[in-house]
Design an enzyme around this catalytic site. Structure first.
Site, short mmCIF file in Angstrom:
data_model
loop_
_atom_site.label_atom_id
_atom_site.label_comp_id
_atom_site.label_asym_id
_atom_site.label_seq_id
_atom_site.Cartn_x
_atom_site.Cartn_y
_atom_site.Cartn_z
N ASP A 1 -0.47 4.38 0.77
CA ASP A 1 -0.93 5.37 1.75
C ASP A 1 -0.15 5.16 3.05
O ASP A 1 0.38 4.09 3.32
CB ASP A 1 -2.43 5.28 1.98
N ASP B 1 6.50 1.12 6.00
CA ASP B 1 5.07 0.79 6.01
C ASP B 1 4.30 1.78 5.14
O ASP B 1 3.81 2.78 5.64
CB ASP B 1 4.56 0.82 7.45
N GLU C 1 -5.16 1.64 3.12
CA GLU C 1 -5.02 0.56 4.10
C GLU C 1 -4.96 1.09 5.52
O GLU C 1 -5.56 0.53 6.44
CB GLU C 1 -3.77 -0.26 3.79
N GLU C 2 -4.24 2.19 5.72
CA GLU C 2 -4.06 2.71 7.08
C GLU C 2 -5.34 3.27 7.68
O GLU C 2 -5.45 3.40 8.90
CB GLU C 2 -2.97 3.79 7.09
N HIS D 1 4.24 3.72 12.23
CA HIS D 1 3.15 4.49 12.85
C HIS D 1 3.66 5.48 13.90
O HIS D 1 2.86 6.19 14.49
CB HIS D 1 2.10 3.58 13.50
N HIS E 1 0.85 -1.20 0.00
CA HIS E 1 0.00 0.00 0.00
C HIS E 1 0.88 1.24 0.00
O HIS E 1 1.96 1.25 0.59
CB HIS E 1 -0.99 0.01 1.18
#
Length: 451
Positions: free
Chosen positions: A92, A123, A156-157, A423, A90
């Site tokens: 995003d 990520d 996705e996030e 994150h 992903h």
């Protein structure tokens, strides 16, 4: 013994990969368009689409998914009769949080102490590059031996399910014999790992109202019901004294019987302050891979600066509940909402709203694809054997794909090892992990095609 040509090719491609990851990280592709411009996500999607076209992919398309974001799709035909492998990542990313707290700007890829720092570097924009590197290495060494589909998700996030719903509406699009999800990570740098389970997730917004408007705390405090105080009590009810998650009706005694996570290593990885105890009971692996976990993600209430002496009429919070394998996320959502309503004190008015959900996942590790990946990872990481671990995070698409394609083998690998701090502030990727995992993926595709 001479190096594998795949290994040599990937090593030669790493400078180019750094340039490309720098370009991709620069896009502020947070799929929350109240915070970041939609144009940033669209630009990142177009970057991925252009990269696929440059590698000879056909049918490259920006898919408008039902949640208002775009996923990028492309098809690279392989030899006649070859199996089809779907590669997922992903583009995003999570918001950068406090940009001032970053050592270097979050959207500027910066090399420091042997790692590349930037939001999305691990990520999962690094995952996009991992797939590209593997395919380029194969093309330089005899060609790609399988038919490849690539899907790069755009939300996705956010957990808003756009790609899941799109896939359900177009079930033939992502059909594959094997699916490689490039959004997990090694248990530790240098230890090749596939993720065998994922916790699911539900997001619930709760609001409590007690008054028509705020009141002077001196004149009314002590009798007027404080909505913020009621919310604090509700949130506290979600945890036992030891910090374990306690949602009425949701069990929390499951045991993880695979690779274990030593408490000292976890404290170091999580950067737990001296003297602060870990929460919950059981092994660390039990707590983060096999059991539910509630987190209060945010609270709407007056900030300390500028606060007035008032009894609050309303307050709300956003709550995340991680759902372990074996538990239905929809049922867990109902239990969480019922718990919040039951534990709201003083007859206060309470409303709950689900805003996101993803099911947990458990892979079949006995499949031929896992044997091929174990052999590939053993070559990419000399002297190491592939390990099986869980992951506390969620990839909702996994269950959608498993339901749509029940015969497909699903493997989860990626760049999000503990040092990556995904994150969080100062997210980074190990270029050595990017290189080795790209080698592993390329070797896997060769071995899987020959199996």
């Amino acid at each position: 013994m001479s190096p594998n040509p795949i290994t040599e090719t990937v090593a030669s491609l790493m400078p180019r990969a750094k340039v490309e990851l720098t370009e991709l990280v620069a896009f502020k592709s947070v799929a929350d368009f109240d915070q970041f411009p939609r144009s940033e996500s669209e630009a990142a999607a177009n970057w991925v689409a252009d990269a696929l076209r440059a590698e000879g992919f056909q049918d490259v398309a920006l898919l408008d998914t039902p949640d208002g974001t775009q996923s990028v799709y492309g098809l690279l035909p392989g030899p006649e009769g070859a199996p089809t492998v779907l590669l997922y990542a992903h583009y995003d990313v999570q918001p950068p949080l406090d940009e001032a707290a970053w050592t270097s700007p979050p959207f500027v890829l910066t090399e420091r102490d042997g790692r590349w720092y930037g939001r999305g570097s691990a990520d999962c924009k690094g995952g996009v590059l991992m797939h590209l590197l593997a395919l380029r290495a194969l093309k330089a060494n005899g060609g790609v031996p399988v038919t490849v589909k690539v899907i790069a998700e755009g939300s996705e996030e956010q957990g808003t399910g756009g790609l899941e719903r799109y896939a359900e509406q177009h079930p033939d699009l992502l059909a594959a014999d094997t699916i490689v999800i490039g959004d997990a990570g090694n248990f530790r740098v240098g230890l090749p790992t596939v993720t065998a389970t994922l916790r699911g997730m539900t997001l619930v917004r709760v609001r409590i109202d007690t008054l028509e408007g705020n009141l002077h705390s001196g004149q009314f405090g002590g009798a007027a019901p404080d909505a913020l105080a009621a919310l604090v009590r509700v949130l506290d009810s979600l945890r036992a004294e030891d910090g374990s998650t306690t949602v009425d009706g949701l069990t929390g005694d499951e045991v993880w019987d695979g690779l274990q996570y030593e408490e000292g290593d976890f404290r170091k990885d999580a950067k737990v302050l001296d003297g602060v105890r870990l929460i919950g009971k059981g092994t660390v692996a039990d707590r983060i891979w096999a059991r539910p976990a509630v987190t209060v993600l945010g609270i709407d209430c007056p900030p300390v600066v500028g606060a007035t002496p008032s009894v609050q009429a309303a307050a709300r919070a956003l709550i995340s509940l991680r759902v372990p394998p074996g538990v239905d996320a929809a049922e867990a959502t109902k239990l969480l909402q019922a718990h919040l309503e039951t534990h709201t004190p003083w007859g206060a008015q309470v409303t709950t709203e689900q805003i996101g959900q993803g099911q947990p996942f458990r892979a079949d590790t006995t499949s031929p694809a896992y044997a091929a990946m174990a052999e590939a990872m053993g070559e990419a990481y000399p002297g190491e054997e592939m390990q099986y671990a869980g992951q506390g995070g969620s990839i909702p698409l996994c269950n959608t794909l498993a339901a749509l394609y029940p015969r497909a083998e699903i493997l989860l690998i990626g760049l999000s090892e503990p040092e990556a701090q995904i994150h969080a502030v100062d997210e980074s990727v190990s270029p050595q992990e990017l290189e080795r995992l790209s080698v592993a993926e390329a070797l896997f595709l060769q071995k899987y095609a020959a199996s």
